[in-house]
Design an enzyme around this catalytic site. Structure first.
Site: not given
Ligand code: B12
Ligand code: SF4
Length: 360
Positions: A66, A144
């Site tokens: 990833r 995605d």
């Molecule tokens: C798995 C996933 C989900 C899961 C988990 C959500 C999540 N936050 O990971 C679930 C099913 C809950 C979900 C929900 C939603 N999702 Co979604 N999801 C994904 C997916 C497939 C992977 C995301 C991922 O890698 N998660 C793993 C974790 C580790 O990632 P993360 O939360 O981003 O973690 C980061 C932060 O935590 C950050 N972090 C942690 N600590 C700190 C500290 C600091 C200082 C900073 C800066 C950052 C930071 O670092 C991590 C890595 O960058 C992506 C598509 C993709 N391939 O990327 C779409 C994606 C993120 N989803 C999307 C959408 C639209 C949604 C929803 C809005 C849908 C809805 N209306 O129901 C919700 C939003 C919920 C939310 N608040 O996140 C869009 C977001 C678009 C955007 N503008 O960001 C994506 C990108 C799909 C797309 N192609 O458009 N999703």
């Protein structure tokens, strides 16, 4: 000269043309990121180690891939990150639907055509335009659809910053999808913009299920988006009341975000609400038979739910709805549903209604 040996001036000129073509194809913004994601990779592993991915085994399965685009597609030098806006301006107001327990709330991204199809096709068209201008080059398009960390890549490409709700956010909001093109062209990379969440924690506080367990960290197992879309099987009891009338996904953390006051409606006709789903009643949706569900969800993201989860989610929302005769009759009519999970959720909903009735 082969495209992947472009000199810096030619690469900058090509990027300017790509941005023009991107705009013509409807992308609000296009940026270029490098392929170094070590920080995001470490955070991904922390997230997985906490079990925050729940039953989304595909998140764990691909592991480091990833965060390593060049391992996913050998030869990748850069990632073009693209933003396609989806806020459906003409839809019934989100808060007014959320406030009316008789109505079904579908998250804004799910009201129209399935974005996977729209974004992928546009990116493919963009790749073809690039190839027509410079000759063959190595690329793959995703949205995605592949193990790629789309949000950190988009941040590095200059499209915005990761908000405390963990979505990518810009000064004009977060109502957009992300898509990527992995390329072997040495285009100039962007400088990521600074984050502008400041001390705001509106998204953390509003979350109905306290899923944002720390700034930037979402425990998917608590997130209504996961519970209504990703989770198969029963929805844990502790979350059912908090789900309210949200039947597909959840937008609360974005709806309260102050930056979304500056969001512009999408100009994509594809993302306009279909079948009146922006203001449909729970009762009317629960009455859909499978053929109707399949016909109406054709080409939409809600097709991914499947009919049983659709009914499961509606049953929860009906359990939370005002106990009108129509609501009680709709639930009673599905008491013996063929699906055991649906039956259990209907029984829960009827018990909730009975309990509330007794309290009055
Ligand atoms: C798995 C996933 C989900 C899961 C988990 C959500 C999540 N936050 O990971 C679930 C099913 C809950 C979900 C929900 C939603 N999702 Co979604 N999801 C994904 C997916 C497939 C992977 C995301 C991922 O890698 N998660 C793993 C974790 C580790 O990632 P993360 O939360 O981003 O973690 C980061 C932060 O935590 C950050 N972090 C942690 N600590 C700190 C500290 C600091 C200082 C900073 C800066 C950052 C930071 O670092 C991590 C890595 O960058 C992506 C598509 C993709 N391939 O990327 C779409 C994606 C993120 N989803 C999307 C959408 C639209 C949604 C929803 C809005 C849908 C809805 N209306 O129901 C919700 C939003 C919920 C939310 N608040 O996140 C869009 C977001 C678009 C955007 N503008 O960001 C994506 C990108 C799909 C797309 N192609 O458009 N999703
Ligand atoms: S989408 Fe809803 S449930 Fe998920 S983190 Fe945002 S407010 Fe919480």
């Amino acid at each position: 000269m082969p495209a992947n040996t472009l000199d810096p001036a030619a690469a900058a000129a090509l990027l300017a043309r790509i941005r023009d073509w991107g705009r013509e194809l409807g992308f609000r913004q296009i940026g270029v990121a490098g392929i170094e994601l070590a920080e995001a990779e470490a955070r991904l592993f922390d997230w997985l180690a906490q079990g925050y991915h729940g039953e989304m085994n595909y998140m764990a399965r691909h592991g480091a891939l990833r965060a390593r685009p060049a391992e996913l597609v050998p030869g990748t030098l850069r990632v073009l990150s693209a933003r396609l806006d989806y806020w459906p301006g003409a839809a019934r107001g989100a808060w007014s639907v959320l406030a009316d327990g008789q109505l079904a709330y579908l998250s804004r991204y799910a009201l129209g055509r399935d974005y996977h199809k729209v974004v992928r096709r546009r990116l493919q068209q963009l790749a073809e335009r690039i190839a027509a201008a410079i000759g063959p080059f190595g690329y793959r398009v995703f949205t995605d659809s592949a193990p790629v960390m789309e949000k950190p890549l988009a941040a590095q490409a200059g499209l915005g910053w990761v908000g405390k709700h963990s979505n990518l956010l810009a000064r004009d909001g977060s109502w957009f999808f992300l898509g990527e093109m992995l390329i072997d062209l040495p285009l100039p990379v962007a400088a990521p913009p600074a984050a502008h969440c400041g001390r705001c924690r509106a998204c953390i506080d509003v979350c109905p299920t306290q899923a944002i367990v720390a700034p930037y960290v979402v425990d998917a197992r608590r997130c209504i988006s996961y519970l209504t879309i990703e989770l198969h099987g029963p929805i844990p009891l502790e979350f059912r009341r908090a789900i309210g009338n949200r039947v597909v996904g959840c937008d609360d953390c974005q709806l309260v975000c102050p930056w979304n006051r500056f969001a512009q409606p999408s100009t994509e006709a594809d993302f306009l609400p279909r079948h009146g789903l922006d203001a449909a009643t729970l009762v009317e949706l629960f009455a859909w038979d499978e053929a109707t569900y399949l016909a109406r969800s054709e080409g939409m993201a809600l097709r991914r739910l499947g009919y049983a989860r659709w009914k499961r989610n509606l049953a929860v929302a009906l359990g939370n709805a005002p106990g009108t005769p129509a609501v009680l009759a709709a639930l009673a009519a599905r008491r013996d549903d063929a699906d055991a999970v649906v039956r259990e959720h209907v029984a829960w909903a009827l018990a909730e209604q009975a309990q509330r009735c007794g309290r009055l």
